[in-house]
Each structure stands twice: as structure tokens, then as C-alpha cells.
Motif scaffolding. Structure first.
Motif, mmCIF file in Angstrom:
data_model
loop_
_atom_site.group_PDB
_atom_site.id
_atom_site.type_symbol
_atom_site.label_atom_id
_atom_site.label_comp_id
_atom_site.label_asym_id
_atom_site.label_seq_id
_atom_site.Cartn_x
_atom_site.Cartn_y
_atom_site.Cartn_z
ATOM 1 N N GLU A 54 0.823 -1.211 0.000
ATOM 2 C CA GLU A 54 0.000 0.000 0.000
ATOM 3 C C GLU A 54 0.857 1.261 0.000
ATOM 4 N N GLN A 55 1.968 1.237 0.728
ATOM 5 C CA GLN A 55 2.849 2.401 0.743
ATOM 6 C C GLN A 55 3.473 2.637 -0.630
ATOM 7 N N GLN A 56 3.835 1.563 -1.334
ATOM 8 C CA GLN A 56 4.369 1.728 -2.683
ATOM 9 C C GLN A 56 3.309 2.323 -3.604
ATOM 10 N N VAL A 57 2.111 1.780 -3.550
ATOM 11 C CA VAL A 57 1.033 2.249 -4.425
ATOM 12 C C VAL A 57 0.693 3.712 -4.149
ATOM 13 N N THR A 58 0.591 4.085 -2.881
ATOM 14 C CA THR A 58 0.217 5.468 -2.561
ATOM 15 C C THR A 58 1.336 6.460 -2.843
ATOM 16 N N ALA A 59 2.570 5.996 -2.984
ATOM 17 C CA ALA A 59 3.693 6.889 -3.290
ATOM 18 C C ALA A 59 3.899 7.073 -4.793
ATOM 19 N N ALA A 60 3.151 6.350 -5.597
ATOM 20 C CA ALA A 60 3.364 6.378 -7.051
ATOM 21 C C ALA A 60 2.791 7.636 -7.692
ATOM 22 N N ASP A 61 3.490 8.099 -8.708
ATOM 23 C CA ASP A 61 2.938 9.117 -9.592
ATOM 24 C C ASP A 61 2.194 8.435 -10.737
ATOM 25 N N LEU A 62 2.649 7.226 -11.063
ATOM 26 C CA LEU A 62 2.040 6.424 -12.126
ATOM 27 C C LEU A 62 2.065 4.968 -11.690
ATOM 28 N N LEU A 63 0.932 4.295 -11.794
ATOM 29 C CA LEU A 63 0.849 2.863 -11.531
ATOM 30 C C LEU A 63 0.742 2.131 -12.856
ATOM 31 N N VAL A 64 1.477 1.026 -12.987
ATOM 32 C CA VAL A 64 1.380 0.183 -14.171
ATOM 33 C C VAL A 64 0.927 -1.186 -13.700
#
Length: 183
Positions: free
Chosen positions: A147-157
Motif C-alpha cells: 500500500e505504501q508503494q502504491v500510494t507513493a506512485a505518480d504512475l501505476l502500471v
């Protein structure tokens, strides 16, 4: 009088869990840069003793630097700043890509880009997080770090979508949007 402002270098942080496709993306970015004559520097952080990512990217190539033995977001912050400074000075790339380990947090990795002297020459910086569709569909390892990785993203692939049924894709996208609606 000439300006001594250094050229701004766009920097991309690539993150995601092990097996999400980070190295594949970085290899594609290298191939694209090479095809258009752009100088792309790659900093690879491989958590642990084996330099697997470096081997996949092509060891011995002056375009890549490996930071081993720690998480690029924490323990290697000073080393990363020194490495980025050396790359700017010695290679003068058009762009930089930092491939973080699967355990790294993109935001924490980006913090070193905002530290002097790096902050004086880094241009736009962006964090792209790759998500393995199969991992998401199986609800595997979807803990706080995910969740921390996802919420820190500018772009999700959402990557590796060929490993799940096409009918699952809308639900997977909805799950990611529930975690981070702005990305």
C-alpha cells in the motif's frame, strides 16, 4: 554574464515488488534511449548479495551502476547521492532511471533527489510503481509495504495482465484505485 545553472536532468524512480517487471521496463527504456541517441543512466539497487538485476541489464555497460547490500530508500541514501553526483559529472546523461529494490518505497527513494547538491540539477522526478496483476488477483503480499508503494506512485502500471483473465482487470484496477484514487 553566462548562467552557471546546471542542466536539469529528468529522473524516474521505478519501483514494485520482486517479479513485477521493473528490470524489463528499465531494459525497454534503455533500448528506447539507445535507438534515439539519448544518454540514459541507470542506477540499480539489488537487495542482497546477488547482482541479478545487473546481470539482466548487461553487466560491464557504463550506463548502469549497481548499489548492493541495502535498500535504496534507506541505508544507501548517502551513497545514492554520491553516485548521482558522479553520474551527472562523469556521464552527463539526458535522463536518469533509478530501479529500486522490491522492498523500497518510491517516496523515500525520491527524497535523495531533493537533497543538495542533487536538488540543484534534478529536473522533473517521477515514481512509477509496477504491480503484478497475478499477485494482486491472488491477494498475495498486499500488506502495508504494498500500500505504501502504491500510494507513493505518480504512475501505476498494472503489469503482467496476461497472467489473469481479462474479465478480472476492471476489479484489479478498482482495487488499486481504492488504495490510491489520484494515480
Amino acid at each position: 554574464m553566462e548562467s552557471t545553472t546546471p542542466q536539469r536532468i529528468p529522473t524516474l524512480v521505478v519501483s514494485g515488488f520482486l517479479g513485477s517487471g521493473k528490470t524489463t521496463l528499465v531494459r525497454a527504456l534503455l533500448a528506447e534511449a539507445q535507438s534515439i541517441g539519448e544518454r540514459l543512466a541507470v542506477v540499480v539497487n539489488d537487495f542482497g548479495a546477488l547482482g541479478i538485476d545487473r546481470a539482466l541489464l548487461g553487466a560491464g555497460d557504463a550506463r548502469s551502476v549497481e548499489l548492493a547490500g541495502g535498500c535504496v530508500c534507506c541505508e544507501l541514501s548517502d551513497e545514492r547521492v554520491d553516485t548521482l553526483e558522479a553520474i551527472r559529472r562523469d556521464v552527463a546523461p539526458d535522463r536518469i532511471v533509478i530501479e529500486a529494490s522490491g522492498l523500497a518505497l518510491p517516496y523515500e527513494t525520491q527524497l535523495s533527489l531533493w537533497r543538495p547538491p542533487v536538488s540543484e540539477w534534478v529536473g522533473d522526478d517521477m515514481a512509477v510503481v509496477l504491480v503484478n496483476a497475478e499477485q494482486l488477483a491472488e491477494l498475495r503480499d498486499l500488506d502495508d509495504l504494498f500500500e505504501q508503494q502504491v500510494t507513493a506512485a505518480d504512475l501505476l502500471v498494472l503489469n503482467q495482465i496476461d497472467r489473469v483473465a481479462a474479465s478480472q482487470l476492471p476489479a484489479l484496477e478498482a482495487r488499486l484505485r481504492a488504495i490510491e484514487p489520484e494515480v
